[in-house]
Design a protein around this motif. Structure first.
Motif, PDB file in Angstrom:
ATOM      1  N   SER A 103      14.398  14.390  -8.412  1.00 26.27           N
ATOM      2  CA  SER A 103      15.400  14.152  -7.371  1.00 26.27           C
ATOM      3  C   SER A 103      14.963  14.773  -6.045  1.00 26.27           C
ATOM      4  N   GLU A 104      14.315  15.929  -6.129  1.00 25.23           N
ATOM      5  CA  GLU A 104      13.833  16.593  -4.907  1.00 25.23           C
ATOM      6  C   GLU A 104      12.746  15.744  -4.243  1.00 25.23           C
ATOM      7  N   VAL A 105      11.833  15.214  -5.066  1.00 26.21           N
ATOM      8  CA  VAL A 105      10.749  14.396  -4.526  1.00 26.21           C
ATOM      9  C   VAL A 105      11.280  13.099  -3.924  1.00 26.21           C
ATOM     10  N   LEU A 106      12.239  12.468  -4.613  1.00 23.98           N
ATOM     11  CA  LEU A 106      12.821  11.234  -4.088  1.00 23.98           C
ATOM     12  C   LEU A 106      13.509  11.486  -2.750  1.00 23.98           C
ATOM     13  N   ALA A 154       1.524  10.942  -3.617  1.00 26.56           N
ATOM     14  CA  ALA A 154       2.125  12.144  -3.042  1.00 26.56           C
ATOM     15  C   ALA A 154       3.176  12.732  -3.989  1.00 26.56           C
ATOM     16  N   ALA A 155       3.967  11.852  -4.632  1.00 25.45           N
ATOM     17  CA  ALA A 155       5.009  12.305  -5.555  1.00 25.45           C
ATOM     18  C   ALA A 155       4.397  13.043  -6.751  1.00 25.45           C
ATOM     19  N   ASN A 156       3.287  12.517  -7.262  1.00 21.03           N
ATOM     20  CA  ASN A 156       2.626  13.153  -8.401  1.00 21.03           C
ATOM     21  C   ASN A 156       2.112  14.543  -8.036  1.00 21.03           C
ATOM     22  N   LYS A 183       0.822  -1.214   0.000  1.00 24.42           N
ATOM     23  CA  LYS A 183       0.000   0.000   0.000  1.00 24.42           C
ATOM     24  C   LYS A 183       0.858   1.266   0.000  1.00 24.42           C
ATOM     25  N   ALA A 184       2.019   1.205   0.626  1.00 19.84           N
ATOM     26  CA  ALA A 184       2.891   2.376   0.711  1.00 19.84           C
ATOM     27  C   ALA A 184       3.335   2.847  -0.674  1.00 19.84           C
ATOM     28  N   ILE A 185       3.452   1.930  -1.645  1.00 23.04           N
ATOM     29  CA  ILE A 185       3.864   2.314  -2.998  1.00 23.04           C
ATOM     30  C   ILE A 185       2.838   3.271  -3.602  1.00 23.04           C
ATOM     31  N   GLY A 186       1.564   2.901  -3.507  1.00 24.07           N
ATOM     32  CA  GLY A 186       0.508   3.745  -4.063  1.00 24.07           C
ATOM     33  C   GLY A 186       0.426   5.100  -3.370  1.00 24.07           C
ATOM     34  N   LEU A 187       0.560   5.103  -2.039  1.00 22.37           N
ATOM     35  CA  LEU A 187       0.500   6.361  -1.300  1.00 22.37           C
ATOM     36  C   LEU A 187       1.685   7.263  -1.643  1.00 22.37           C
TER      37      LEU A 187
END
Length: 467
Positions: free
Chosen positions: A34-37, A22-24, A14-18
């Motif tokens: 790179s900032e989002v990662l 959030a990243a999008n 589930k953490a992948i989807g969340l």
């Protein structure tokens, strides 16, 4: 940004989807990959810092839940020996109940406990068991009938002014008993508990709402009852003069709604602890600061309010039929968990078949279908976690009672005590229970007796073999 980038960071399920959602959002505001990662790595390292709000709050909350579950699994091993705990009425308690309490006191989450004089074997925690845990709630530590409770109404009627036939007629017309039973829709009462927003907060509560609404104001099977009897108040108290009064006493719970909540969350807890010692599998717990623990706590308290609503409607129907308003009322739950300070620390105190008995708190301890019950006032005994017994307690299991008790003997017992019974199986016969006077005598440091209630006309569900 896609799922592969997220997976490489170590996010799972589930953490992948969340994380991707959030990243999008962040990329939509102009943030670079790179900032989002880097932000996601920071959330991963310290989720607590992101729970207050913002785009990463839901992800952070989920990661904390995962951490709590992992820690719970790591801590699932039982201690080698039980923590010490006090026992009241030890001579009345079967070895099996002691053995169950010993297992409960070996849980890594257990901090304190006590065993009441009516204790007998149950599922997981024994009936009559009181268990204090740290940041954890045990569905079977509360019980299957969440919120099972008592209620007393003292009426402005002389004890003998209602005839046996009159009492029977009222109980047959205004009460319903048994699995799945309900009043006809046109007869059904409404109650504010059915209008709470809590019913819409979880899928399971939404799913069970219709069942709860249909069964509102009714009672289950087994040892649930509604009865008219005589309340004897030896001295002025609870706003009443000394004397004898007609009273209504009921024992009921949260019906099929509460039972299904218990079953659902017990399953969730057991999946959370797949390697828990076999002896403790029915004591599987939910971390209270986790998503599942918070959901159970919300559902449990709703079931407790619903159970008390059932009592209120039962007593209101009978009061309307008699055209009277109660002079005094008392009620208490005895299958619930409470947040309580114990030695200065907030713990979760489970009372499974135990009456809350804080100093000055009123409670009800019934006997059997033909034996007296008691209105009591708590003494706040800290060693008992401010608790007392919830009844007389069984000395014969249901099968043993049905197989060994003689129907004529039970009928003679009822007749000798002037009790008229509607329904009631032989598995609920008075002889299946400990003597309530013995149980009360063993807990004089837990409660003071305020008044005695003697049943006259009792209604219960029909048993496998009626008395």
């Amino acid at each position: 940004m896609n799922g592969k980038h997220i997976t490489k960071l170590g996010f799972e399920n589930k953490a992948i989807g969340l994380a991707l959602a959030a990243a999008n959002v962040r990329e939509g505001t102009g943030a670079g990959r790179s900032e989002v990662l880097a932000e996601l790595k920071s959330v991963q390292a310290n989720p607590q810092a992101y729970t207050a709000g913002g785009v990463y709050a839901e992800l952070a909350a989920h990661l904390l839940e995962q951490h709590a579950q992992t820690e719970a699994k790591r801590g699932a091993a039982l201690h080698a020996s039980p923590l010490p705990y006090r026992v009241w009425g030890e001579d009345l308690i079967e070895p099996g109940a002691r053995a169950q309490m010993d297992v409960a006191m070996r849980l890594p989450i257990s901090r304190d406990g006590a065993l009441m004089p009516d204790a007998h074997v149950g599922y997981g925690l024994p009936i009559g068991g009181v268990l204090a845990t740290e940041n954890a709630v045990i569905p079977y530590g509360v019980g299957v009938d969440i919120g099972c409770s008592m209620m007393l109404s003292v009426l402005p009627v002389k004890a003998n002014d209602l005839s046996v036939d009159g009492a029977k007629s009222l109980l047959l017309k205004h009460t319903r008993f048994g699995a799945g039973v309900a009043f006809e829709k046109r007869e059904r009462d409404d109650h504010e508990v059915l209008h709470e927003g809590t019913w819409h907060s979880q899928n399971i509560l939404r799913h069970l709402f219709d069942k709860a609404a249909t069964q509102i104001g009714t009672s289950g099977s087994g040892n649930h009852f509604v009865e008219f009897g005589t309340l004897t108040l030896p001295q002025a108290d609870v706003g009443l003069e000394a004397g004898e009064y007609l009273a209504i006493l009921s024992h009921s719970g949260s019906r099929g709604f509460g039972a299904q909540v218990a079953a659902h969350f017990t399953g969730v807890a057991q999946k959370l602890h797949p390697n828990l010692d076999r002896a403790a599998q029915k004591l599987a717990w939910l971390p209270l600061d986790g998503e599942d623990g918070a959901a159970y706590w919300e559902a449990m308290n709703l079931a407790g309010r619903y159970a008390l609503a059932n009592h209120e409607l039962i007593h209101a129907r009978l009061g309307r039929a008699l055209k009277v308003t109660p002079l005094a009322q008392a009620r208490n739950s005895h299958n619930l968990a409470w947040k309580q300070l114990v030695n200065g620390q907030e713990l979760i105190v489970h009372r499974k078949g135990a009456t809350p008995a804080e100093a000055g708190q009123l409670g009800l301890i019934p006997g059997s279908m033909a034996d007296p019950g008691y209105l009591v006032r708590g003494r706040g005994n800290a060693d008992a976690l401010a608790s007392a017994s919830h009844g007389a307690g069984r000395q014969l299991g249901r099968k043993a009672a049905a197989n060994t008790l003689n129907k004529k003997d039970v009928q003679a017992y009822l007749k000798q005590r002037g009790v008229t019974l509607i329904g009631g199986g032989i598995d609920e016969a008075p002889q299946a229970y400990k003597r309530i006077q013995d149980v009360i005598a063993r807990q004089s440091d837990l409660v003071d007796v305020v008044a005695e209630f003697r049943p006259r006309v009792v209604r219960m569900d029909t048993g496998s073999e009626d008395v």
